[in-house]
Design a protein around this motif. Structure first.
Motif, PDB file in Angstrom:
ATOM      1  N   VAL A   1      -5.399  -4.035   5.280  1.00 34.17           N
ATOM      2  CA  VAL A   1      -4.703  -3.243   6.298  1.00 34.17           C
ATOM      3  C   VAL A   1      -3.424  -2.625   5.750  1.00 34.17           C
ATOM      4  N   LYS A   2      -3.255  -1.317   5.985  1.00 29.60           N
ATOM      5  CA  LYS A   2      -1.989  -0.637   5.742  1.00 29.60           C
ATOM      6  C   LYS A   2      -1.393  -0.345   7.120  1.00 29.60           C
TER       7      LYS A   2
ATOM      8  N   ASP B   1       0.854  -1.182   0.000  1.00 27.20           N
ATOM      9  CA  ASP B   1       0.000   0.000   0.000  1.00 27.20           C
ATOM     10  C   ASP B   1       0.892   1.236   0.000  1.00 27.20           C
TER      11      ASP B   1
ATOM     12  N   THR C   1      -7.401   7.590   0.991  1.00 28.59           N
ATOM     13  CA  THR C   1      -6.383   6.676   1.526  1.00 28.59           C
ATOM     14  C   THR C   1      -4.982   7.296   1.544  1.00 28.59           C
TER      15      THR C   1
ATOM     16  N   GLN D   1     -13.143   2.998   6.404  1.00 23.31           N
ATOM     17  CA  GLN D   1     -11.746   3.033   6.822  1.00 23.31           C
ATOM     18  C   GLN D   1     -11.624   3.524   8.278  1.00 23.31           C
TER      19      GLN D   1
ATOM     20  N   ILE E   1      -7.166   0.717   8.294  1.00 25.32           N
ATOM     21  CA  ILE E   1      -7.750  -0.576   7.895  1.00 25.32           C
ATOM     22  C   ILE E   1      -9.062  -0.311   7.179  1.00 25.32           C
ATOM     23  N   SER E   2      -9.347  -1.096   6.146  1.00 31.61           N
ATOM     24  CA  SER E   2     -10.650  -1.022   5.483  1.00 31.61           C
ATOM     25  C   SER E   2     -11.465  -2.261   5.848  1.00 31.61           C
TER      26      SER E   2
ATOM     27  N   THR F   1     -13.400   4.360   2.554  1.00 33.84           N
ATOM     28  CA  THR F   1     -12.116   3.922   2.011  1.00 33.84           C
ATOM     29  C   THR F   1     -11.942   4.446   0.596  1.00 33.84           C
TER      30      THR F   1
ATOM     31  N   ARG G   1      -6.031  -0.977   0.753  1.00 36.12           N
ATOM     32  CA  ARG G   1      -7.362  -0.646   1.293  1.00 36.12           C
ATOM     33  C   ARG G   1      -8.417  -0.475   0.207  1.00 36.12           C
TER      34      ARG G   1
END
Lengths: 484, 120
Positions: free
Chosen positions: A194-195, A177, A430, A457, A441-442, A405, A183
């Motif tokens: 998840v980033k 990401d 994002t 998100q 996190i999405s 997101t 996401r």
């Protein structure tokens, strides 16, 4: 074709059954290979399925179980990797002609850690070339289809990894990401993505796009599976000088902690213009659900995020133009011959890179060039400081933040390919997290007017993954069904 | 909505030329120049298309030109750069044969390239 998501065993269920001897890793693997075999011709989530390697890994896991050993938290769990993570002696292409056929001489740190955890790496997934894109249409090997509606894109750039989880080819996968590339496809495919905090997961062996923004992270069908996968791959790596030298947070023990008293800020700038009405509506419902679960929710303005897209499309290409200078036809990858080294390099790069990669390399070279550096790259770096500072102010008052997101649900193929700016706008919600180095996190939360999944998100301050996952778990349990 | 030092009122008459850069749109000559720097060859159609597309992207980025960023520190990376020291112990290097096997052309255990000096 539009389809509802199937119910597939979770990574946690698989690991429990393999460790107890109830199922063998080899049986689990064959189930997943069969699903890939029957459906991936249509979806095209994979660039390369590692049938032989996966079978030997699964046999090794089964031998360990027979010998009474514990193969680890991901015992026998099939995992897919975005094709920008190095796998020793296994093709790693970044979905680019320039690396087609290249076999790295080492494994990325995340690949080593998956092995130690007992996971079975099953293949390399399709992506936008060098992770540049938001639809996976920029792959040199053809696009990936969204398993929820195969006439639509899966998002990108980690579209193959998102689609592989959504289609039940694997319970979990890894993506990378840089501006939303985990996401956004997670949201469009109806899975969790998840980033992590910048520096939480080693980038050693992740092929660089924009080194100050890139971060590897998990896809899963459940928040709990994403937590286990992140716990396995996170943590200090001496091989990455930007890796945080502290133990990573415990996530799994806190998933049921709830949000009573959690202070949540709904980001005003991400709820108005440019965001589809159904996406904004689901996000408000998500905020209501968190409030009903005991959190306090207030709107919060983070003014500088409105400049995120501009800063990102100067910073990321600038770093890319430098990082991609290494593809010169000399040490690895493909070469197009020429009479001189210069001719060879021009021919190699001109034929090896696709249009989006060329666009970003040139944009970055321009932003960095004499006379423009201060006006473009230098200013963009200062905007990064403003964005981080505005987030810091918000996090004095709020524990986590909430936003959509992606501005829309999955769009049809070809919708945005002729207008780069329209494509870039996909990442407006994002990008600020990447610029600041924060985690987000999405989580799937209901469907749009078209019946396609919508992701919400949850953003957190640096190293705030624990509360981020706890909040995500509450959202997951409160989420309405989608694709109805 | 923005209460930070965004628009600087004393500079409104001249939004251009504050950074020393030419504020006009990116030209085909500029694109040809960066293509050359990037070792990319563009045909005439590509040059026109990329010039148009890069101009659109840079136009969007102009919203940050109106920000007063004097005194704001640039942020090149999320974490501060620190020297990372370790004991000087030999590790396991990459396998030489495996590395060379991935190269397009090899001679005497070295990467081989076409002539880089002399006639062009």
């Amino acid at each position: 074709m539009t389809s509802k998501p199937g119910t597939y065993p979770t990574a946690i269920d698989i690991a429990v059954s393999v460790r107890s001897g109830e199922r063998t890793a080899s049986e689990v693997l064959e189930d997943h290979l069969a699903r890939i075999g029957s459906s991936d011709a249509e979806i095209h989530a994979f660039n390369h399925v590692m049938v032989d390697e996966a079978r030997s890994t699964a046999e090794a896991v089964d031998s360990a179980v027979e010998a009474g050993e514990n193969p680890g938290p991901l015992a026998g769990v099939p995992v897919a990797l975005k094709d920008n993570m190095c796998t020793r002696a296994v093709p790693t292409t970044c979905s680019s002609r320039i690396l087609e056929g290249w076999k790295p001489p080492y494994d990325a740190t995340v690949v080593q850690r998956l092995g130690v955890a007992g996971a079975v790496v099953i293949g390399k997934t399709n992506m936008d070339e060098f992770a540049m894109g938001s639809s996976t249409e920029n792959s040199a090997f053809g696009p990936t289809r969204n398993p929820r509606d195969t006439s639509r894109v899966p998002g990108g750039s980690s579209g193959g990894s998102a689609a592989a989880v959504a289609a039940g080819f694997v319970p979990i996968s890894l993506g990378s990401d840089t501006g939303g590339s985990i996401r956004q496809p997670a949201a469009l495919c109806g899975v969790v993505g998840v980033k992590p905090t910048y520096g939480a997961v080693s980038r050693l062996g992740l092929i660089a796009f924009a080194s100050s923004l890139d971060q590897i992270g998990p896809f899963a069908n459940t928040v709990a599976d994403a937590a286990v996968l992140l716990e396995v791959i996170a943590g200090h790596d001496p091989g990455d000088s930007t890796s945080i030298d502290e133990p990573f947070a415990e996530l799994s023990p806190h998933l049921d902690d709830g949000v009573v008293g959690t202070r949540i800020g709904l980001i005003t700038e991400m709820m108005g213009e440019g965001i589809d009405a159904d996406v904004a509506a689901r996000t408000r419902e998500a905020a209501d659900a968190l409030e009903a679960a005991g959190a306090t929710v207030e709107e919060v303005s983070i003014p500088a995020v409105t400049y995120g897209l501009s800063a990102y499309y100067l910073v990321a290409p600038a770093e890319a133009s430098s990082n991609l200078a290494r593809y010169d036809g000399v040490r690895y990858g493909n070469r197009v011959e020429g009479n001189t080294t210069d001719e060879m390099m021009f021919a190699t790069r001109t034929q090896g890179f696709g249009d989006e990669v060329k666009r970003r390399i040139m944009l970055g070279a321009y932003a960095l060039s004499a006379g423009y550096y201060d006006a473009f790259y230098g200013k963009a770096l200062k905007v990064r400081t403003l964005i981080r500072a505005d987030f810091q102010v918000a996090y004095e008052k709020f524990d986590v933040l909430l936003s959509p997101t992606s501005p829309s649900t999955a769009f049809p193929f070809g919708d945005k390919t002729s207008d780069p700016m329209a494509m870039y706008l996909n990442d407006v919600c994002t990008i600020p997290t990447n610029l600041a180095g924060h985690p987000a996190i999405s989580v799937p939360f209901g469907a749009g007017d078209d019946g396609l999944p919508i992701g919400v998100q949850v953003l957190a301050p640096p190293r705030g993954e624990q509360q981020m996952f706890t909040t995500a778990a509450v959202l997951e349990s409160a989420a309405p069904g989608d694709a109805e | 909505m923005n209460d930070r030092p965004s628009e600087s009122p004393d500079n409104t008459e001249s939004p251009a030329n504050d950074g020393g850069a030419d504020q006009s749109r990116i030209s085909a000559d500029d694109v040809a120049k960066v293509a050359n720097l990037s070792r990319l060859t563009l045909d005439a159609d590509e040059l026109e298309l990329f010039t148009h597309q890069l101009a659109d992207i840079l136009d969007h980025a102009r919203d940050i030109e109106s920000l007063d960023l004097d005194g704001v520190e640039p942020m090149a990376r999320p974490l501060p750069l620190v020297n990372v020291f370790r004991a000087d112990e030999p590790g396991e290097p990459l396998d030489r044969a495996e590395v060379l096997a991935a190269a397009p052309s090899v001679e005497n255990d070295q990467f081989r390239v076409p002539p880089s000096l002399g006639e062009r």
